[in-house]
Motif scaffolding. Structure first.
Motif, PDB file in Angstrom:
ATOM      1  N   ALA A  42      -1.164   1.923 -17.572  1.00  0.00           N
ATOM      2  CA  ALA A  42      -1.906   1.847 -18.827  1.00  0.00           C
ATOM      3  C   ALA A  42      -1.182   1.015 -19.874  1.00  0.00           C
ATOM      4  N   ASP A  43       0.146   0.974 -19.805  1.00  0.00           N
ATOM      5  CA  ASP A  43       0.910   0.199 -20.771  1.00  0.00           C
ATOM      6  C   ASP A  43       1.158  -1.234 -20.319  1.00  0.00           C
ATOM      7  N   GLY A  44       0.546  -1.647 -19.215  1.00  0.00           N
ATOM      8  CA  GLY A  44       0.681  -3.022 -18.744  1.00  0.00           C
ATOM      9  C   GLY A  44       1.872  -3.286 -17.858  1.00  0.00           C
ATOM     10  N   SER A  45       2.646  -2.280 -17.519  1.00  0.00           N
ATOM     11  CA  SER A  45       3.843  -2.463 -16.709  1.00  0.00           C
ATOM     12  C   SER A  45       3.500  -2.383 -15.227  1.00  0.00           C
ATOM     13  N   TYR A  46       4.391  -2.959 -14.403  1.00  0.00           N
ATOM     14  CA  TYR A  46       4.259  -2.900 -12.955  1.00  0.00           C
ATOM     15  C   TYR A  46       5.239  -1.846 -12.428  1.00  0.00           C
ATOM     16  N   ARG A  47       4.801  -0.664 -12.170  1.00  0.00           N
ATOM     17  CA  ARG A  47       5.678   0.328 -11.583  1.00  0.00           C
ATOM     18  C   ARG A  47       5.023   0.918 -10.340  1.00  0.00           C
ATOM     19  N   PRO A  48       5.797   1.121  -9.284  1.00  0.00           N
ATOM     20  CA  PRO A  48       5.202   1.635  -8.051  1.00  0.00           C
ATOM     21  C   PRO A  48       4.573   3.010  -8.252  1.00  0.00           C
ATOM     22  N   HIS A  49       3.396   3.189  -7.714  1.00  0.00           N
ATOM     23  CA  HIS A  49       2.720   4.482  -7.753  1.00  0.00           C
ATOM     24  C   HIS A  49       2.058   4.787  -6.417  1.00  0.00           C
ATOM     25  N   GLY A  50       2.552   4.172  -5.342  1.00  0.00           N
ATOM     26  CA  GLY A  50       1.990   4.442  -4.037  1.00  0.00           C
ATOM     27  C   GLY A  50       2.447   5.774  -3.488  1.00  0.00           C
ATOM     28  N   PHE A  86       0.807  -1.220   0.000  1.00  0.00           N
ATOM     29  CA  PHE A  86       0.000   0.000   0.000  1.00  0.00           C
ATOM     30  C   PHE A  86       0.841   1.272   0.000  1.00  0.00           C
ATOM     31  N   LEU A  87       2.100   1.197   0.427  1.00  0.00           N
ATOM     32  CA  LEU A  87       2.938   2.390   0.432  1.00  0.00           C
ATOM     33  C   LEU A  87       3.699   2.587  -0.877  1.00  0.00           C
ATOM     34  N   PHE A  88       4.051   1.496  -1.543  1.00  0.00           N
ATOM     35  CA  PHE A  88       4.862   1.616  -2.748  1.00  0.00           C
ATOM     36  C   PHE A  88       4.113   1.265  -4.030  1.00  0.00           C
ATOM     37  N   TRP A  89       2.939   0.674  -3.923  1.00  0.00           N
ATOM     38  CA  TRP A  89       2.216   0.237  -5.104  1.00  0.00           C
ATOM     39  C   TRP A  89       0.807   0.807  -5.095  1.00  0.00           C
ATOM     40  N   ARG A  90       0.133   0.627  -6.217  1.00  0.00           N
ATOM     41  CA  ARG A  90      -1.274   0.958  -6.317  1.00  0.00           C
ATOM     42  C   ARG A  90      -1.981  -0.264  -6.895  1.00  0.00           C
ATOM     43  N   PRO A  91      -3.277  -0.444  -6.669  1.00  0.00           N
ATOM     44  CA  PRO A  91      -3.981  -1.591  -7.244  1.00  0.00           C
ATOM     45  C   PRO A  91      -3.963  -1.544  -8.767  1.00  0.00           C
ATOM     46  N   GLY A  92      -3.767  -2.696  -9.395  1.00  0.00           N
ATOM     47  CA  GLY A  92      -3.767  -2.776 -10.847  1.00  0.00           C
ATOM     48  C   GLY A  92      -2.408  -2.448 -11.444  1.00  0.00           C
ATOM     49  N   LYS A  93      -2.418  -2.253 -12.764  1.00  0.00           N
ATOM     50  CA  LYS A  93      -1.195  -1.967 -13.502  1.00  0.00           C
ATOM     51  C   LYS A  93      -1.292  -0.603 -14.165  1.00  0.00           C
TER      52      LYS A  93
END
Length: 267
Positions: A178-186, A169-176
């Motif tokens: 728009a381009d399908g990549s996994y990048r932290p957005h928390g 929850f601090l480093f990520w957001r639910p889902g991916k």
């Protein structure tokens, strides 16, 4: 060398410590996290070894497999070509485990770390293990600890689940993206970027024979492929819906009425 660097480091170090204890080169208690020895005797090696070596026998095999398997999936999936960030966030997670499990006076943290990584990967992946969604696999392992080893072991495992939750929850957001990549957005995503010394030590790729340009090109290709695959799936779903709706309208032909030919011939 096909194993990502951080996962390879954790696995080899853990096996080396296990072999050292098994063949009698060191004692188990020399690898445990004992606060008084760390503070008074300056035995700082007890901190990392407590995460790499825990129990012996079958429990050690289970913990090592869980740590290796899910760390490999994390470093090959969400953290692909971002091993320094994974190493830095793993250090933060281990520090949090020491703080959370401090009242329990834990000697080892290998089980808690394995459950932490398993829980994080379960939150990021829709896959299943033996029919169980990976999101709930860590809870099942914690219940097994409670049934086999009692409340203290279950509390240590619960610490791993808590840190895994905070990590997500601090480093990520639910889902991916728009381009399908996994990048932290928390909210703490910027704090999850590895400092410069760690980026210099840890290679930012799974295979060391790739240059930075090849890494960028492969990541772009992976994103383009993920975008194309999503568009194909959306197009297929739209085509199927159009077929279901339009088939009855465009291809429908009323059946001939009984006796229509006789009436036409009579007239």
């Amino acid at each position: 060398m096909t194993i990502p660097p951080i996962t390879r480091f954790l696995t080899l170090c853990s096996l080396a410590l296990f072999a050292s204890v098994h063949f009698g080169y060191v004692r188990e208690y020399q690898l445990w996290y004992i606060k008084s020895d760390v503070r008074d005797k300056r035995e700082a090696w007890r901190i990392p070894t407590s995460f790499l070596f825990g129990s012996t026998g079958l429990n050690y095999v289970v913990d090592l497999f869980a740590l290796y398997r899910h760390s490999d999936l994390m470093e090959s999936g969400p953290y692909a070509y971002h091993s320094p960030d994974y190493a830095w966030q793993l250090i933060l997670a281990c520090t949090s485990l020491i703080v959370i499990n401090h009242p329990l006076q834990c000697f080892t943290h290998q089980r808690a770390l394995a459950l932490c990584v398993t829980h994080l990967y379960g939150l990021l992946s829709p896959n299943t293990f033996l029919g169980i969604p990976l999101t709930y696999l860590s809870y099942v392992l914690a219940l097994i600890d409670f049934a086999q080893r009692g409340r203290i072991a279950a509390a240590q495992s619960l610490g791993g689940l808590i840190v895994g939750h905070l990590w997500y929850f601090l480093f990520w957001r639910p889902g991916k993206n728009a381009d399908g990549s996994y990048r932290p957005h928390g909210p703490w995503a910027e704090w999850g970027n590895a400092p410069a010394p760690l980026r210099w030590i840890v290679p930012s790729r799974a295979n060391a024979d790739l240059s930075e340009e090849e890494i960028s090109e492969r990541e772009r290709e992976r994103r383009v492929e993920a975008t194309r695959r999503r568009e194909d799936e959306r197009r297929q779903r739209g085509t199927g819906e159009e077929e279901r709706r339009g088939l009855l309208r465009s291809d429908y032909r009323a059946p001939p009425m009984p006796g229509a030919g006789c009436c036409r011939g009579g007239f």
